[in-house]
Design a protein around this motif. Structure first.
Motif, PDB file in Angstrom:
ATOM      1  N   ALA A   1      58.256  77.346  35.718  1.00  0.00           N
ATOM      2  CA  ALA A   1      57.883  78.648  35.074  1.00  0.00           C
ATOM      3  C   ALA A   1      56.552  79.064  35.705  1.00  0.00           C
ATOM      4  CB  ALA A   1      57.691  78.602  33.704  1.00  0.00           C
TER       5      ALA A   1
ATOM      6  N   PHE B   1      56.392  80.718  39.265  1.00  0.00           N
ATOM      7  CA  PHE B   1      57.006  82.103  39.422  1.00  0.00           C
ATOM      8  C   PHE B   1      56.480  83.129  38.403  1.00  0.00           C
ATOM      9  CE2 PHE B   1      59.462  79.874  42.309  1.00  0.00           C
ATOM     10  CZ  PHE B   1      60.081  80.768  43.267  1.00  0.00           C
ATOM     11  N   LEU B   2      55.524  82.519  37.763  1.00  0.00           N
ATOM     12  CA  LEU B   2      54.771  83.556  36.740  1.00  0.00           C
ATOM     13  C   LEU B   2      54.510  84.791  37.248  1.00  0.00           C
ATOM     14  CD1 LEU B   2      53.996  83.906  33.953  1.00  0.00           C
ATOM     15  CD2 LEU B   2      51.899  82.832  34.159  1.00  0.00           C
TER      16      LEU B   2
ATOM     17  N   TYR C   1      57.543  86.781  38.125  1.00  0.00           N
ATOM     18  CA  TYR C   1      58.148  87.158  37.097  1.00  0.00           C
ATOM     19  C   TYR C   1      57.519  88.194  36.162  1.00  0.00           C
ATOM     20  CZ  TYR C   1      59.438  87.164  31.778  1.00  0.00           C
ATOM     21  OH  TYR C   1      59.414  87.224  30.657  1.00  0.00           O
TER      22      TYR C   1
ATOM     23  N   ASP D   1      58.585  91.714  38.675  1.00  0.00           N
ATOM     24  CA  ASP D   1      59.782  92.039  38.861  1.00  0.00           C
ATOM     25  C   ASP D   1      60.505  92.081  37.511  1.00  0.00           C
ATOM     26  OD1 ASP D   1      59.184  91.692  41.530  1.00  0.00           O
ATOM     27  OD2 ASP D   1      60.619  90.023  41.784  1.00  0.00           O
ATOM     28  N   ALA D   2      60.163  91.151  36.646  1.00  0.00           N
ATOM     29  CA  ALA D   2      61.040  91.455  35.451  1.00  0.00           C
ATOM     30  C   ALA D   2      60.447  92.111  34.282  1.00  0.00           C
ATOM     31  CB  ALA D   2      61.257  90.078  34.952  1.00  0.00           C
ATOM     32  N   ARG D   3      58.939  91.992  34.123  1.00  0.00           N
ATOM     33  CA  ARG D   3      58.392  92.805  32.947  1.00  0.00           C
ATOM     34  C   ARG D   3      57.550  93.883  33.561  1.00  0.00           C
ATOM     35  NH1 ARG D   3      61.064  89.957  30.725  1.00  0.00           N
ATOM     36  NH2 ARG D   3      61.714  92.068  30.408  1.00  0.00           N
TER      37      ARG D   3
ATOM     38  N   ALA E   1      65.423  80.990  39.982  1.00  0.00           N
ATOM     39  CA  ALA E   1      64.907  82.238  39.866  1.00  0.00           C
ATOM     40  C   ALA E   1      65.648  83.581  40.144  1.00  0.00           C
ATOM     41  CB  ALA E   1      63.395  82.617  40.626  1.00  0.00           C
TER      42      ALA E   1
ATOM     43  N   SER F   1      68.109  83.748  37.027  1.00  0.00           N
ATOM     44  CA  SER F   1      67.539  84.010  35.994  1.00  0.00           C
ATOM     45  C   SER F   1      66.259  83.625  35.610  1.00  0.00           C
ATOM     46  CB  SER F   1      68.430  83.402  34.775  1.00  0.00           C
ATOM     47  OG  SER F   1      67.778  83.770  33.505  1.00  0.00           O
ATOM     48  N   PHE F   2      65.173  84.517  35.487  1.00  0.00           N
ATOM     49  CA  PHE F   2      63.911  84.194  35.104  1.00  0.00           C
ATOM     50  C   PHE F   2      63.710  83.601  33.814  1.00  0.00           C
ATOM     51  CE2 PHE F   2      62.582  87.561  38.509  1.00  0.00           C
ATOM     52  CZ  PHE F   2      61.717  86.809  39.153  1.00  0.00           C
ATOM     53  N   THR F   3      64.762  83.968  32.853  1.00  0.00           N
ATOM     54  CA  THR F   3      64.596  83.287  31.604  1.00  0.00           C
ATOM     55  C   THR F   3      65.136  81.828  31.848  1.00  0.00           C
ATOM     56  OG1 THR F   3      65.380  85.323  30.248  1.00  0.00           O
ATOM     57  CG2 THR F   3      65.721  83.169  29.316  1.00  0.00           C
TER      58      THR F   3
ATOM     59  N   LEU G   1      64.274  79.914  34.080  1.00  0.00           N
ATOM     60  CA  LEU G   1      63.044  79.115  34.601  1.00  0.00           C
ATOM     61  C   LEU G   1      62.310  78.480  33.461  1.00  0.00           C
ATOM     62  CD1 LEU G   1      61.509  81.298  37.309  1.00  0.00           C
ATOM     63  CD2 LEU G   1      62.703  79.219  37.642  1.00  0.00           C
TER      64      LEU G   1
END
Length: 427
Positions: free
Chosen positions: A35, A38-39, A42, A45-47, A165, A168-170, A172
């Motif tokens: 996690a 790649f925080l 994440y 890109d995702a948030r 990653a 799915s980032f979730t 991770l």
């Protein structure tokens, strides 16, 4: 076959079963440590966080780590090593699951800070437990294997996290939480409590101003001059080592080398550690620890100093070999000295102060290093090399009085050394 068996006995023989369960827990935990790698990606890109905000959240994790190192040391000396390790692992797993399903950036930042606290709590307890169960003359081997497991696990995590990653980032966060839980199960099932409650008393210096003797605690570690000199030299070592992940990528970019080239350099260092670390004890046995650390720090200084004239990938790769060998040589004696300087009943507290050097270096290396590289260019690497050479000299000067201090601690604790105090290992 006989030669292979002799090598293995020399490298890892004579270590108790409890150590190997602690080692296995560390390896499992590090191999699943996805996690935080790649925080920042994440978050952006995702948030949808900005780079500045992502950096702030990652910084919150680091700040939590500094607090967690101190808290873990205090708890490991009060609650016990096993209890602290279990609390740290279970809390970390729960926080990772919460981060997997959290959406508000403020909540993620708070969870990241708490995860930093929980994650770092385990380090002082783990090392204190190793010191508790491993005889003094085998600790160099134990710490060498610990360093190897950490890097082997991180290498596996780096390879697997990139693939995960993309899916799915979730995942991770959930896989990381699962690996942390498995490590907790190993510790809870197989690792007994190693803290001896009836530890012998130690000399804590003169009484306080009120005439009463000061109770042993974190204050003792923070005022132990011999220990703090060693911590300061370790801080320099950490600042040098962190150049690879903070300043070197910027220098390579200015030399026209892209991210793939940087990945090759980092991969080479990781491969050298995974392949060669198990052979380090035979290289450093029967040598004074201060000499080994001086040589290793000088190699780091040379490796980074060469970057002042680096302009192509081949030079970076050659320099990486030099500084990686320096890091490999430094790991066992560095950890062993840290263990030797700690009075038994303050073992984890001393570890917590020692581990503060790493978040501190993680702040100083990029902050001052970025300014230095911007205004001094390639001369930055000459400064880094000079700093490393001064630290190497510092190890040679600090070594003899430090060993006399360690011998005095052993006499005060009523246990004579089973091997010469100024040697890395009696093997």
């Amino acid at each position: 076959m006989r030669a292979l068996r002799h090598w293995w006995d020399d490298t890892a023989g004579g270590l108790p079963a409890t150590f190997w369960y602690l080692w296995a827990g560390l390896l499992i935990n590090r191999a699943g440590a996805f996690a935080m790698l790649f925080l920042s990606l994440y978050l952006t890109d995702a948030r949808g966080a900005s780079e500045a905000l992502a950096g702030t959240v990652v910084g919150a994790y680091g700040a939590g780590g500094a607090a967690g190192a101190l808290l873990g040391g205090v708890l490991a000396d009060r609650w016990g090593r096993r209890a602290t390790l279990l609390a740290a692992h279970l809390t970390t797993a729960g926080l990772l699951v919460a981060m997997a399903f959290s959406r508000p950036l403020g909540l993620i930042a708070a969870l990241a800070a708490l995860a930093g606290v929980a994650h770092s709590m385990s380090s002082p307890a783990l090392v204190a437990a190793i010191v508790d169960v491993v005889p003094a003359h085998r600790r160099s081997r134990a710490f060498n294997l610990q360093f190897w497991a950490f890097n082997l696990g991180m290498a596996a995590a780096s390879l697997l996290a990139g693939l995960l990653a993309e899916a799915s980032f979730t995942a991770l966060f959930l896989v990381d939480a699962g690996a942390t839980l498995i490590a907790a199960v190993v510790i809870g099932w197989k690792v007994p409590e190693t803290l001896r409650r009836a530890a012998p008393a130690v000399d804590l210096g003169p009484p306080t101003g009120s005439g009463r003797t000061r109770r042993p605690g974190l204050y003792t570690a923070l005022t132990d001059r011999t220990f703090l000199v060693f911590v300061g030299l370790t801080f320099v070592l950490a600042v040098l080592t962190l150049q690879t992940s903070t300043i070197m990528p910027l220098a390579m970019r200015s030399d026209g080398l892209g991210p793939s080239a940087y990945g090759v350099v980092v991969a080479l260092g990781g491969a050298l550690i995974v392949i060669g670390q198990l052979f380090v004890p035979r290289l450093i046995d029967r040598h004074r620890k201060d000499v080994v650390l001086a040589v290793s720090t000088a190699l780091l200084a040379l490796g980074f100093g060469v970057l002042a004239v680096a302009d192509d990938l081949a030079v970076y790769l050659g320099a990486a070999v030099v500084w990686t060998v320096g890091s490999m040589l430094a790991a066992p004696p560095n950890a062993q000295i840290n263990a030797d300087l700690a009075p038994p009943q303050l073992r984890a507290r001393y570890q917590s102060v020692f581990y503060l050097t790493f978040p501190a270096a993680a702040f100083v290396a990029p902050t001052l290093g970025g300014v230095s590289l911007q205004y001094l260019g390639d001369r930055h690497w000459l400064i880094v090399g000079g700093l490393g050479l001064l630290a190497a000299l510092g190890h040679l000067l600090a070594g003899p009085p430090r060993e006399r201090h360690v011998a005095a601690l052993r006499r005060a604790a009523g246990r004579e050394p089973t091997a010469p105090a100024d040697r890395v290992s009696a093997g």
